[in-house]
Enzyme design. Structure first.
Site, PDB file in Angstrom:
ATOM      1  N   PRO A  93       0.805  -1.224   0.000  1.00  0.00           N
ATOM      2  CA  PRO A  93       0.000   0.000   0.000  1.00  0.00           C
ATOM      3  C   PRO A  93       0.839   1.276   0.000  1.00  0.00           C
ATOM      4  O   PRO A  93       0.317   2.361  -0.262  1.00  0.00           O
ATOM      5  CB  PRO A  93      -0.846  -0.118   1.278  1.00  0.00           C
ATOM      6  CG  PRO A  93      -0.116  -1.090   2.132  1.00  0.00           C
ATOM      7  CD  PRO A  93       0.561  -2.038   1.203  1.00  0.00           C
ATOM      8  N   GLU A 133       2.087  -7.259   9.283  1.00  0.00           N
ATOM      9  CA  GLU A 133       2.289  -5.822   9.458  1.00  0.00           C
ATOM     10  C   GLU A 133       3.083  -5.199   8.321  1.00  0.00           C
ATOM     11  O   GLU A 133       2.888  -4.048   7.963  1.00  0.00           O
ATOM     12  CB  GLU A 133       3.015  -5.563  10.786  1.00  0.00           C
ATOM     13  CG  GLU A 133       3.198  -4.093  11.123  1.00  0.00           C
ATOM     14  CD  GLU A 133       1.886  -3.353  11.333  1.00  0.00           C
ATOM     15  OE1 GLU A 133       1.862  -2.119  11.199  1.00  0.00           O
ATOM     16  OE2 GLU A 133       0.870  -4.027  11.636  1.00  0.00           O
ATOM     17  N   ARG A 170      -3.469  -8.954 -20.809  1.00  0.00           N
ATOM     18  CA  ARG A 170      -4.369  -8.568 -21.898  1.00  0.00           C
ATOM     19  C   ARG A 170      -3.699  -7.635 -22.905  1.00  0.00           C
ATOM     20  O   ARG A 170      -4.220  -7.424 -24.007  1.00  0.00           O
ATOM     21  CB  ARG A 170      -5.641  -7.937 -21.334  1.00  0.00           C
ATOM     22  CG  ARG A 170      -5.425  -6.615 -20.628  1.00  0.00           C
ATOM     23  CD  ARG A 170      -6.664  -6.198 -19.834  1.00  0.00           C
ATOM     24  NE  ARG A 170      -7.865  -6.277 -20.621  1.00  0.00           N
ATOM     25  CZ  ARG A 170      -8.248  -5.353 -21.492  1.00  0.00           C
ATOM     26  NH1 ARG A 170      -7.494  -4.294 -21.693  1.00  0.00           N
ATOM     27  NH2 ARG A 170      -9.374  -5.495 -22.156  1.00  0.00           N
ATOM     28  N   ASP A 226      -8.950   0.975 -24.953  1.00  0.00           N
ATOM     29  CA  ASP A 226      -9.448   0.961 -23.583  1.00  0.00           C
ATOM     30  C   ASP A 226      -9.310   2.320 -22.913  1.00  0.00           C
ATOM     31  O   ASP A 226      -8.456   3.127 -23.282  1.00  0.00           O
ATOM     32  CB  ASP A 226      -8.656  -0.049 -22.731  1.00  0.00           C
ATOM     33  CG  ASP A 226      -9.110  -1.467 -22.967  1.00  0.00           C
ATOM     34  OD1 ASP A 226     -10.224  -1.652 -23.468  1.00  0.00           O
ATOM     35  OD2 ASP A 226      -8.342  -2.385 -22.648  1.00  0.00           O
TER      36      ASP A 226
END
Length: 258
Positions: free
Chosen positions: A97, A124, A162, A177
């Site tokens: 993150p 953690e 893809r 896209d």
């Protein structure tokens, strides 16, 4: 391309890797997808992969040893498969993150590689030496925290696969896209031409391809302006398109003052 996903839960991946586009891409030999349990590389009889953090604090930290061992094993296996051909060094990607926010541009960058190793964390966090001395990239799929990196790894694998030649039935699909052009994609319609009184725009059934392309570009520009104006700061726009955006802004102001 070869993907090796290092995880404590390899059982999460077979369904994702063997169905739809990913499954077909593997059948065609376009991509190789492997989920590897890095607990097997822990180097101790209890197969421990985490420990308490130095300095105290809550939670457990993933140890450096099993991650390093697993990556080195995978790299050696890839070299052995390559035979006399010297393979390029893989990208070792930490799902985290705290990492760089994942974008279509990053997917396109990854699609140029031959081998990507994705490391899925839990607990953690990671021993900092993994970041400092092993990985080449740290990737986050958004500003939120998941239980582990497996879902994020699937996002990367799918979005990159893809883009590989032959992975999609229609090679134009990945080119047009949303985000690939720098703008959000234009609206789509299909049969019937009228549904519950709602009609398909006349231009799309006119057969005039130049007008269709112009309509799609304008709709793509308008949708991006309404939903993701931040993307316009980096988009390559013509002077005519910039004037069109300014006109929309003025019209919006006028409607707000009525």
């Amino acid at each position: 391309m070869r993907f090796d996903v290092l995880t404590l839960f390899p059982e999460m991946f077979p369904g994702m890797f063997t169905t739809s586009i990913l499954g077909k891409a593997q059948e065609k030999g376009i991509v190789s997808l492997n989920a590897i349990n890095f607990r097997e590389f822990s180097g101790n009889k209890h197969h421990t992969v985490d420990d308490y953090p130095y300095g105290g604090g809550g939670g457990m930290v993933l140890k450096a040893e099993p991650i390093f061992n697993a990556v080195e094993h995978v790299v050696a296996a890839a070299r052995a498969e390559a035979g006399d051909r010297e393979p390029r060094a893989p990208r070792v990607v930490l799902m985290c993150p705290q990492g760089e926010t994942y974008t279509q541009r990053k997917a396109e960058e990854f699609a140029k590689e031959d081998h990507i190793i994705l490391v899925c964390g839990h607990y953690e966090g990671y021993d900092e030496r993994i970041r400092a001395h092993l990985v080449t990239d740290e990737i986050s799929i958004g500003d939120y925290v998941l239980t582990g990196g497996e879902i994020a790894a699937c996002v990367v694998v799918d979005s990159v696969t893809r883009l590989l030649p032959g992975a999609l039935g229609n090679e134009l699909s990945s080119v047009t896209d949303s985000y690939s052009t720098g703008l959000l994609e234009h609206p789509h319609y299909t049969r019937p031409a009228e549904f519950r009184g709602w009609k398909v725009p006349d231009v799309l059934i006119s057969g005039h391809h130049v007008n269709v392309d112009a309509w799609r570009r304008e709709q793509s520009l308008y949708r991006t302006w309404r939903r993701r104006p931040d993307l316009l700061e980096r988009a390559e726009l013509t002077d005519k398109e910039r004037k069109l955006i300014e006109r929309w802004k003025e019209e919006e102001k006028e409607q707000g003052t009525e």
